[in-house]
Enzyme design. Structure first.
Site, mmCIF file in Angstrom:
data_model
loop_
_atom_site.group_PDB
_atom_site.id
_atom_site.type_symbol
_atom_site.label_atom_id
_atom_site.label_comp_id
_atom_site.label_asym_id
_atom_site.label_seq_id
_atom_site.Cartn_x
_atom_site.Cartn_y
_atom_site.Cartn_z
ATOM 1 N N GLU A 121 -19.440 64.529 -86.872
ATOM 2 C CA GLU A 121 -18.964 65.504 -85.891
ATOM 3 C C GLU A 121 -18.423 66.783 -86.534
ATOM 4 O O GLU A 121 -18.334 67.827 -85.885
ATOM 5 C CB GLU A 121 -17.878 64.876 -85.010
ATOM 6 C CG GLU A 121 -18.369 63.768 -84.098
ATOM 7 C CD GLU A 121 -19.191 64.264 -82.924
ATOM 8 O OE1 GLU A 121 -19.386 65.484 -82.795
ATOM 9 O OE2 GLU A 121 -19.655 63.421 -82.129
ATOM 10 N N GLU A 164 -19.835 43.836 -96.756
ATOM 11 C CA GLU A 164 -18.423 44.199 -96.823
ATOM 12 C C GLU A 164 -17.647 43.349 -97.826
ATOM 13 O O GLU A 164 -16.533 43.689 -98.204
ATOM 14 C CB GLU A 164 -17.769 44.092 -95.445
ATOM 15 C CG GLU A 164 -17.595 42.685 -94.913
ATOM 16 C CD GLU A 164 -16.847 42.695 -93.572
ATOM 17 O OE1 GLU A 164 -15.669 42.316 -93.575
ATOM 18 O OE2 GLU A 164 -17.451 43.077 -92.554
#
Length: 296
Positions: free
Chosen positions: A84, A115
């Site tokens: 963004e 992860e």
């Protein structure tokens, strides 16, 4: 490494022990009530957030980058905030980056085991040529993600600044960063589903980190995003409206300046406010490090 049962994010919420028997409205109201706790939890750690913002601005002023790292929801939120920044603040895609365990495939599909690898966190930072001028923000609701810990340790080794966002106190990742932020939002409505309150808390903190640091490097004038990148028809019109709001000029004047400035909103504003040519206005902006107020 913390046991899951000791993490607040994994404990059961006493208000929702009969979640499967509650009416739709009861569940909705309970979720809404729980979500209200998030801003209150963030309020308690504002000084830590302020410190991290100051470190990000410092990194940007050294031509460094802001790198978010996380797995699952945490990683996705980092990627979202980074993406963004490009249209909102006209940044280079390199300037704010989001790394997610398992790579971009993990944005939509869970990548098993990614992860759990500290080595993968290290390798992902090596792949983007992390430098001592950069700042790495590790994001993990549980505060124990090995991928994030591996990245933070590597960042520390090469002299980069490190910060974290977690939703448990005394989180494991906090011990691997210089500037930890711990937002304890309490047990989730749905036990262990940290995409809920924890995800909301992380999103709100990320909003603060990116927005306030961009204000700190001159990408905002008054409350206008003057470095917006007009990449589509809607944004072109928004750009002209921003010029009008910043200078109190007519649509026609704004449109002419926008075109004369090669669709650079900030430059168009300075041209109108100072009455200078594109070349002189550009020089003034450069001398003012991109801050419109300092050109006036």
């Amino acid at each position: 490494m913390s046991n899951l049962e000791n993490l607040t994010t994994e404990t059961r919420n006493p208000k929702t022990m009969h979640l499967d028997q509650m009416t739709i409205m009861d569940v909705l109201q309970t979720m809404n009530e729980e979500d209200r706790q998030v801003p209150l939890a963030i309020e308690k750690v504002m000084p830590q957030i302020e410190t991290v913002v100051a470190q990000i601005i410092q990194a940007f002023n050294k031509q460094g980058r802001l790198i978010y790292m996380g797995a699952g929801t945490s990683g996705r939120l980092g990627v979202l905030d980074a993406a963004e920044c490009v249209p909102t603040f006209g940044t280079d895609p390199e300037m704010v980056q989001g790394l997610i365990a398992g790579g971009m495939k993990a944005m939509t599909v869970a990548v098993e085991g990614a992860e759990d690898s500290e080595e993968l966190g290290r390798k992902d930072l090596e792949a983007i040529s992390l430098t001592a001028n950069d700042i790495v923000v590790g994001i993990a609701a549980s505060g124990r993600t090995p991928y994030v810990i591996g990245g933070l340790d590597y960042a520390t080794e090469i002299g980069a600044t490190t910060a974290t966002i977690s939703c448990n106190t005394d989180a494991a990742i906090s011990h691997h960063a210089t500037y930890p932020i711990e937002v304890e939002v309490g047990p989730e409505v749905l036990t262990g589903s940290t995409r809920l309150k924890s995800g909301t808390a992380q999103k709100l903190v990320l909003n603060m980190l990116s927005t306030v640091s961009m204000i700190g490097i001159g990408k905002v004038y008054k409350n206008l995003m003057v470095d917006v990148r007009p990449t589509n028809e809607k944004l072109v019109e928004r750009a002209k409206r921003i010029i009008m709001q910043a200078t109190e000029c007519s649509y026609e004047v704004a449109e002419a300046a926008f075109e004369a400035a090669d669709e650079n909103v900030k430059l168009a504003i300075v041209m109108i406010l100072t009455g200078e040519t594109k070349e002189l206005a550009s020089e003034k902006l450069l001398a003012a490090n991109g801050f419109i107020r300092q050109t006036l």
